[in-house]
Design a protein around this motif. Structure first.
Motif, PDB file in Angstrom:
ATOM      1  N   PHE A 136    -112.357  61.732  11.855  1.00 38.33           N
ATOM      2  CA  PHE A 136    -112.368  61.269  13.235  1.00 38.33           C
ATOM      3  C   PHE A 136    -113.773  60.912  13.694  1.00 38.33           C
ATOM      4  O   PHE A 136    -113.973  59.915  14.389  1.00 38.33           O
ATOM      5  N   GLU A 137    -114.758  61.722  13.312  1.00 40.55           N
ATOM      6  CA  GLU A 137    -116.140  61.435  13.695  1.00 40.55           C
ATOM      7  C   GLU A 137    -116.615  60.122  13.098  1.00 40.55           C
ATOM      8  O   GLU A 137    -117.319  59.346  13.738  1.00 40.55           O
ATOM      9  N   GLU A 138    -116.217  59.861  11.868  1.00 40.42           N
ATOM     10  CA  GLU A 138    -116.637  58.633  11.199  1.00 40.42           C
ATOM     11  C   GLU A 138    -116.042  57.397  11.862  1.00 40.42           C
ATOM     12  O   GLU A 138    -116.628  56.319  11.821  1.00 40.42           O
ATOM     13  N   GLU A 139    -114.876  57.544  12.477  1.00 34.27           N
ATOM     14  CA  GLU A 139    -114.194  56.391  13.059  1.00 34.27           C
ATOM     15  C   GLU A 139    -114.584  56.145  14.515  1.00 34.27           C
ATOM     16  O   GLU A 139    -113.994  55.312  15.188  1.00 34.27           O
ATOM     17  N   GLY A 140    -115.592  56.853  14.997  1.00 38.91           N
ATOM     18  CA  GLY A 140    -116.108  56.558  16.330  1.00 38.91           C
ATOM     19  C   GLY A 140    -116.264  57.793  17.170  1.00 38.91           C
ATOM     20  O   GLY A 140    -115.387  58.656  17.195  1.00 38.91           O
ATOM     21  N   GLN A 141    -117.375  57.879  17.897  1.00 39.28           N
ATOM     22  CA  GLN A 141    -117.658  59.048  18.705  1.00 39.28           C
ATOM     23  C   GLN A 141    -116.868  59.077  19.996  1.00 39.28           C
ATOM     24  O   GLN A 141    -116.554  60.122  20.520  1.00 39.28           O
ATOM     25  N   SER A 142    -116.540  57.939  20.549  1.00 41.38           N
ATOM     26  CA  SER A 142    -115.811  57.917  21.817  1.00 41.38           C
ATOM     27  C   SER A 142    -115.086  56.601  21.961  1.00 41.38           C
ATOM     28  O   SER A 142    -115.288  55.661  21.194  1.00 41.38           O
ATOM     29  N   ALA A 143    -114.233  56.543  22.955  1.00 39.09           N
ATOM     30  CA  ALA A 143    -113.457  55.331  23.183  1.00 39.09           C
ATOM     31  C   ALA A 143    -114.365  54.190  23.619  1.00 39.09           C
ATOM     32  O   ALA A 143    -115.348  54.384  24.319  1.00 39.09           O
TER      33      ALA A 143
END
Length: 233
Positions: A136-143
């Motif tokens: 999840f972290e690799e796929e982006g820190q926030s929306a």
């Protein structure tokens, strides 16, 4: 590979886009004579209830990129830490509903950074927990600003299965005030005095699918008038 490993792709990148497109054509006592401290709701005895006949009274809090989060002094979360991770839910069908919804909504809002923190702190400790959080972290820190989470809201629920140790909750998400609907399934387990989840279970811990509408769900969500509370019992 587990369904949760695919969650951010299946929901954040796919199903949420489908819903968005549909909208274009989700303490202690103060009494002087009472020295006892209040028992945390997650340490109280388990409820004898095994189902929910109506929506519980709920305060809907601002939070996830425009997506409102359910809260209750009675059912939880009793605590939200500095990382915005909720915890301490009641050992009851209502507590399971509030826990499952709080834990899963960061995925709906595409806040992968928060979902990673929720996994690390509230998922059951096992060998794969941190690996799933890393994804999840690799796929982006926030929306991103285009996530359109403000156009989504909780609209209802089904308590698909409940025992004192495990609950499967189906959460109805609406887009653009009912222009589109999706169903999120999240399974929680009672462990270490709280509702938790297996971040890499082979069972259907988290899945998302588009549904036709709210028929068959108990209505539950922010009121259209003030966004603060549902009209449940």
């Amino acid at each position: 590979m587990s369904r949760l490993n695919h969650a951010s792709r299946a929901i954040g990148l796919g199903a949420i886009g489908v819903l968005a497109l549909a909208g274009c054509g989700m303490g202690g006592s103060n009494d002087a004579g009472d020295s006892k401290e209040k028992t945390s709701i997650c340490k109280e005895d388990a409820s004898d209830k095994t189902t929910l006949d109506s929506a519980p009274k709920t305060d809907w809090k601002d939070g996830l990129n425009g997506l409102k989060i359910p809260a209750s002094d009675k059912f939880g979360p009793e605590k939200v830490d500095d990382d915005k991770v909720p915890s301490c839910f009641s050992h009851s069908p209502e507590g399971a509903l509030f826990a499952a919804t709080n834990y899963s909504l960061p995925v709906v809002s595409q806040d992968n950074g928060l979902m990673a923190k929720v996994i690390r702190k509230q998922a059951i400790a096992n060998d794969s927990r941190d690996k799933v959080a890393d994804r999840f972290e690799e796929e982006g820190q926030s929306a991103s600003s285009s996530s359109q989470a403000e156009n989504l809201k909780v609209a209802g629920f089904k308590l698909a299965d409940y025992t004192k140790d495990k609950a499967a909750v189906k959460i109805l998400i609406s887009a653009h005030d009912g222009a589109g609907y999706g169903e999120l399934t999240f399974t929680v387990q009672w462990k270490d005095d709280d509702w938790r989840f297996d971040a890499d279970a082979d069972t259907e811990d988290m899945s998302f699918k588009q549904v036709e509408g709210p028929d068959g769900y108990t209505t539950w969500g922010p009121s259209q008038d003030d966004g603060s509370s549902s009209k449940g019992s």
